[in-house]
Design an enzyme around this catalytic site. Structure first.
Site, PDB file in Angstrom:
ATOM      1  N   GLU A  67     -73.519  -3.344 -10.235  1.00 47.38           N
ATOM      2  CA  GLU A  67     -72.603  -2.875 -11.278  1.00 47.38           C
ATOM      3  C   GLU A  67     -71.248  -2.561 -10.662  1.00 47.38           C
ATOM      4  O   GLU A  67     -71.174  -1.921  -9.622  1.00 47.38           O
ATOM      5  CB  GLU A  67     -73.189  -1.617 -11.939  1.00 47.38           C
ATOM      6  CG  GLU A  67     -72.347  -1.054 -13.045  1.00 47.38           C
ATOM      7  CD  GLU A  67     -72.000  -2.100 -14.104  1.00 47.38           C
ATOM      8  OE1 GLU A  67     -72.915  -2.644 -14.738  1.00 47.38           O
ATOM      9  OE2 GLU A  67     -70.793  -2.394 -14.282  1.00 47.38           O
ATOM     10  N   GLU A 100     -66.033   4.682 -13.484  1.00 46.58           N
ATOM     11  CA  GLU A 100     -66.154   5.828 -14.386  1.00 46.58           C
ATOM     12  C   GLU A 100     -64.795   6.093 -15.014  1.00 46.58           C
ATOM     13  O   GLU A 100     -63.767   5.944 -14.363  1.00 46.58           O
ATOM     14  CB  GLU A 100     -66.638   7.067 -13.625  1.00 46.58           C
ATOM     15  CG  GLU A 100     -68.123   7.024 -13.377  1.00 46.58           C
ATOM     16  CD  GLU A 100     -68.641   8.250 -12.650  1.00 46.58           C
ATOM     17  OE1 GLU A 100     -68.129   9.358 -12.877  1.00 46.58           O
ATOM     18  OE2 GLU A 100     -69.571   8.087 -11.837  1.00 46.58           O
ATOM     19  N   LYS A 155     -61.694  11.862 -10.555  1.00 49.03           N
ATOM     20  CA  LYS A 155     -60.571  11.029 -11.007  1.00 49.03           C
ATOM     21  C   LYS A 155     -60.389  11.263 -12.502  1.00 49.03           C
ATOM     22  O   LYS A 155     -61.268  11.850 -13.149  1.00 49.03           O
ATOM     23  CB  LYS A 155     -60.810   9.560 -10.685  1.00 49.03           C
ATOM     24  CG  LYS A 155     -61.955   8.912 -11.429  1.00 49.03           C
ATOM     25  CD  LYS A 155     -61.912   7.425 -11.129  1.00 49.03           C
ATOM     26  CE  LYS A 155     -63.103   6.708 -11.727  1.00 49.03           C
ATOM     27  NZ  LYS A 155     -63.087   5.290 -11.451  1.00 49.03           N
ATOM     28  N   CYS A 192     -69.690   7.050  -5.742  1.00 46.70           N
ATOM     29  CA  CYS A 192     -69.853   5.721  -5.138  1.00 46.70           C
ATOM     30  C   CYS A 192     -69.239   5.599  -3.744  1.00 46.70           C
ATOM     31  O   CYS A 192     -69.965   5.405  -2.769  1.00 46.70           O
ATOM     32  CB  CYS A 192     -69.285   4.664  -6.069  1.00 46.70           C
ATOM     33  SG  CYS A 192     -70.277   4.509  -7.565  1.00 46.70           S
TER      34      CYS A 192
HETATM   35  P1  NAD Z   1     -76.555   9.102 -12.251  1.00 43.00           P
HETATM   36  O1  NAD Z   1     -76.953  10.194 -11.329  1.00 43.00           O
HETATM   37  O2  NAD Z   1     -75.474   9.351 -13.239  1.00 43.00           O
HETATM   38  O3  NAD Z   1     -77.830   8.577 -13.037  1.00 43.00           O
HETATM   39  C1  NAD Z   1     -79.058   8.277 -12.456  1.00 43.00           C
HETATM   40  C2  NAD Z   1     -80.127   8.554 -13.509  1.00 43.00           C
HETATM   41  O4  NAD Z   1     -81.380   8.066 -13.025  1.00 43.00           O
HETATM   42  C3  NAD Z   1     -80.321  10.038 -13.804  1.00 43.00           C
HETATM   43  O5  NAD Z   1     -80.231  10.257 -15.199  1.00 43.00           O
HETATM   44  C4  NAD Z   1     -81.743  10.332 -13.282  1.00 43.00           C
HETATM   45  O6  NAD Z   1     -82.401  11.326 -14.038  1.00 43.00           O
HETATM   46  C5  NAD Z   1     -82.391   8.968 -13.445  1.00 43.00           C
HETATM   47  N1  NAD Z   1     -83.592   8.747 -12.630  1.00 43.00           N
HETATM   48  C6  NAD Z   1     -83.793   9.086 -11.323  1.00 43.00           C
HETATM   49  N2  NAD Z   1     -85.001   8.658 -10.930  1.00 43.00           N
HETATM   50  C7  NAD Z   1     -85.587   8.027 -11.992  1.00 43.00           C
HETATM   51  C8  NAD Z   1     -86.815   7.339 -12.195  1.00 43.00           C
HETATM   52  N3  NAD Z   1     -87.711   7.186 -11.212  1.00 43.00           N
HETATM   53  N4  NAD Z   1     -87.070   6.820 -13.414  1.00 43.00           N
HETATM   54  C9  NAD Z   1     -86.171   6.946 -14.414  1.00 43.00           C
HETATM   55  N5  NAD Z   1     -84.979   7.575 -14.282  1.00 43.00           N
HETATM   56  C10 NAD Z   1     -84.693   8.103 -13.074  1.00 43.00           C
HETATM   57  O7  NAD Z   1     -76.163   7.884 -11.312  1.00 43.00           O
HETATM   58  P2  NAD Z   1     -75.122   6.718 -11.650  1.00 43.00           P
HETATM   59  O8  NAD Z   1     -73.739   7.201 -11.394  1.00 43.00           O
HETATM   60  O9  NAD Z   1     -75.466   6.120 -12.956  1.00 43.00           O
HETATM   61  O10 NAD Z   1     -75.463   5.696 -10.475  1.00 43.00           O
HETATM   62  C11 NAD Z   1     -76.654   4.931 -10.497  1.00 43.00           C
HETATM   63  C12 NAD Z   1     -76.547   3.825  -9.469  1.00 43.00           C
HETATM   64  O11 NAD Z   1     -75.465   2.942  -9.825  1.00 43.00           O
HETATM   65  C13 NAD Z   1     -76.225   4.306  -8.064  1.00 43.00           C
HETATM   66  O12 NAD Z   1     -76.853   3.451  -7.142  1.00 43.00           O
HETATM   67  C14 NAD Z   1     -74.716   4.150  -7.962  1.00 43.00           C
HETATM   68  O13 NAD Z   1     -74.286   3.986  -6.644  1.00 43.00           O
HETATM   69  C15 NAD Z   1     -74.510   2.885  -8.764  1.00 43.00           C
HETATM   70  N6  NAD Z   1     -73.176   2.753  -9.352  1.00 43.00           N
HETATM   71  C16 NAD Z   1     -72.557   3.832  -9.887  1.00 43.00           C
HETATM   72  C17 NAD Z   1     -71.292   3.688 -10.463  1.00 43.00           C
HETATM   73  C18 NAD Z   1     -70.555   4.874 -11.041  1.00 43.00           C
HETATM   74  O14 NAD Z   1     -69.351   4.736 -11.307  1.00 43.00           O
HETATM   75  N7  NAD Z   1     -71.187   6.012 -11.237  1.00 43.00           N
HETATM   76  C19 NAD Z   1     -70.681   2.425 -10.502  1.00 43.00           C
HETATM   77  C20 NAD Z   1     -71.365   1.337  -9.969  1.00 43.00           C
HETATM   78  C21 NAD Z   1     -72.621   1.508  -9.397  1.00 43.00           C
END
Ligand code: NAD
Length: 437
Positions: free
Chosen positions: A150, A154, A322, A262
């Site tokens: 992805e 944000e 940000k 990230c």
């Molecule tokens: P986040 O912490 O906002 O969300 C993660 C979610 O996963 C939480 O709601 C948590 O409760 C849930 N979760 C954890 N373990 C679980 C399981 N076993 N089953 C079901 N749900 C479970 O994290 P995010 O910011 O959405 O990031 C997720 C991934 O995407 C990371 O690897 C991050 O590096 C990547 N990413 C994030 C962004 C960003 O801007 N935040 C952009 C690109 C990629």
């Protein structure tokens, strides 16, 4: 298509809304029962512009439901996207326990050939591990593993997800490529570019992008330090650099550096991956060091100007990592807050969205509901996040409300000439300071 999305955080929830908007039947799954209850009640667990509308449209059309039961997300699914967190371990490596748990539970509950897709950011080689996990769970069913990293930002997550710059698909079977191309068909038909690679290449590309962007920011911040020492103006330096199309103007913003969920963790995880593969990549550690130095440079300006911080009050404008988000994970503002509190200052912060999250991260931080309330009686203001409404504040009113009119501009959002005219001591990053005589 029937799609499961595991993890309904910043990536997962936007993915749920987008895929339902594209016409698919989506089930969002999360282990956090409180988050699912909130979503079922139609409330967003975090602030992301346009997300409420996207999710409301999908749930009202009956194309998006939420559950804590992974079996519901896996049942009859053509494809399941794993969007769980990949936080750093103490060593800096990515903790992939949630990714493993999600893949294992999907495999146990799959009822047909399903493509299990890593959307979370994971180190190259993770898919091989997932394949072994899945094969151990289900010998009776063909399950495919794929990678679709992805790239959303944000604060612009909905926009990015509905109009991505490119869709990266890493897979090792025609079936997985076909299914993923069918998922994104409406975006591909509109002209969005698809890049198809093997899985390890897709995994590595995501880390390569984030580390490179972090490096650009740190490079600009190193230029800021150089300019301060040389008496030059970094705003002009980055203008000159950015006007060269080979460099590009984006991600040369100077100030407190990057934060969020990230860049800091992905940079560390990428360095750890390099080390585990036997490649020495100290440039990545240097990028992180310059980023920490950027925060401490601002703290030093406060200290140099106010002398003793005991008994001094500092107001932080902006707390989110940000603009456009309420996310304070590894926000530079919180680094500034902690350092100032440690040095004896009282610190008050204002943010249009992130006050509550900042307070839960740094309980000693006082939160103001209004920027003018925050600066009242302050000996110094530090601009930490470049929200547009912080850039358009009434500076004369701020000057009059402060005990000492000192602004450390950690995002270089104000015009030095205007600050001089108003009588501020104005200390931007990498630009000549304004000190009234
Ligand atoms: P986040 O912490 O906002 O969300 C993660 C979610 O996963 C939480 O709601 C948590 O409760 C849930 N979760 C954890 N373990 C679980 C399981 N076993 N089953 C079901 N749900 C479970 O994290 P995010 O910011 O959405 O990031 C997720 C991934 O995407 C990371 O690897 C991050 O590096 C990547 N990413 C994030 C962004 C960003 O801007 N935040 C952009 C690109 C990629």
């Amino acid at each position: 298509m029937k799609i499961g999305v595991i993890g309904t955080g910043h990536v997962g929830l936007v993915t749920c809304g987008t895929l339902a908007h594209l016409g698919h039947e989506v089930v969002g799954v999360d282990t956090d029962a409180e988050k699912i209850a909130q979503l079922e009640a139609g409330k967003m667990p975090f602030f992301e512009p346009g997300l409420q509308e996207l999710v409301d449209e999908a749930t009202q059309a009956g194309r998006l439901t939420f559950t804590t039961d992974i079996a519901e997300g896996a049942r009859d699914a053509d494809v399941v996207f794993i969007c769980v967190g990949t936080p750093p371990k103490a060593s800096g490596e990515a903790n992939l326990a949630a990714v493993e748990a999600a893949a294992r539970d999907v495999a146990r509950n799959a009822t047909k050939r399903t493509v299990i897709v890593e959307k979370s950011t994971v180190p190259a080689g993770t898919a091989g591990r997932l394949r072994r996990t899945i094969e151990r769970e289900r010998k009776d069913l063909a399950l495919d593993v794929a990678s679709n990293p992805e790239f959303l930002r944000e604060g612009k997550g909905v926009e990015d997800s509905l109009s991505p710059t490119r869709i990266l698909l890493g897979a090792e079977s025609d079936h997985a490529f076909e299914v993923l191309c069918a998922v994104y068909k409406p975006l591909i038909d509109k002209g969005c570019r698809v890049i198809q690679t093997d899985i390890a290449t897709a995994e590595l590309s995501k880390h390569a992008c984030n580390a490179f962007l972090a490096m650009k920011i740190s490079y600009a911040n190193a230029m800021a330090r150089m300019c301060e020492l040389a008496g030059a103006d970094v705003a002009d330096v980055v203008e000159v650099m950015g006007s060269d199309p080979r460099i590009g103007k984006d991600f040369l913003g100077v100030g407190l550096g990057y934060g969020g969920y990230c860049f800091p963790k992905d940079l560390q995880a990428f360095e750890r991956l390099a080390a585990s593969l036997g490649y020495d990549f100290p440039l990545l550690n240097e990028v992180a060091r310059i980023n920490e130095e950027a925060v401490m440079a601002a703290v030093k300006k406060v200290e140099d100007t106010l002398w003793n911080l005991d008994g001094k009050r500092v107001a932080l404008l902006g707390l989110a990592f940000k603009p456009g988000t309420d996310d304070t994970r590894l926000a530079p503002a919180l680094g500034v807050a902690r350092a100032l509190i440690e040095r004896g200052s009282s610190v008050v912060g204002y943010d249009p969205q992130a006050g509550a999250n900042a307070k839960s991260d740094v309980p000693e931080l006082e939160i103001a509901e209004d920027p003018y309330e925050a600066v009242e009686g302050a000996h110094c203001v530090v601009v930490c996040t470049e929200w547009p409404d912080i850039g358009s504040l009434d500076l004369a009113k701020i000057h009059d409300a402060m005990a000492y009119p000192v602004i450390v501009d950690g995002r270089n959002i104000f015009d030095p000439k205007e600050m001089a005219a108003l009588g501020f001591t104005y200390l931007p990053a990498g630009r000549p300071p304004i000190v009234p005589t």
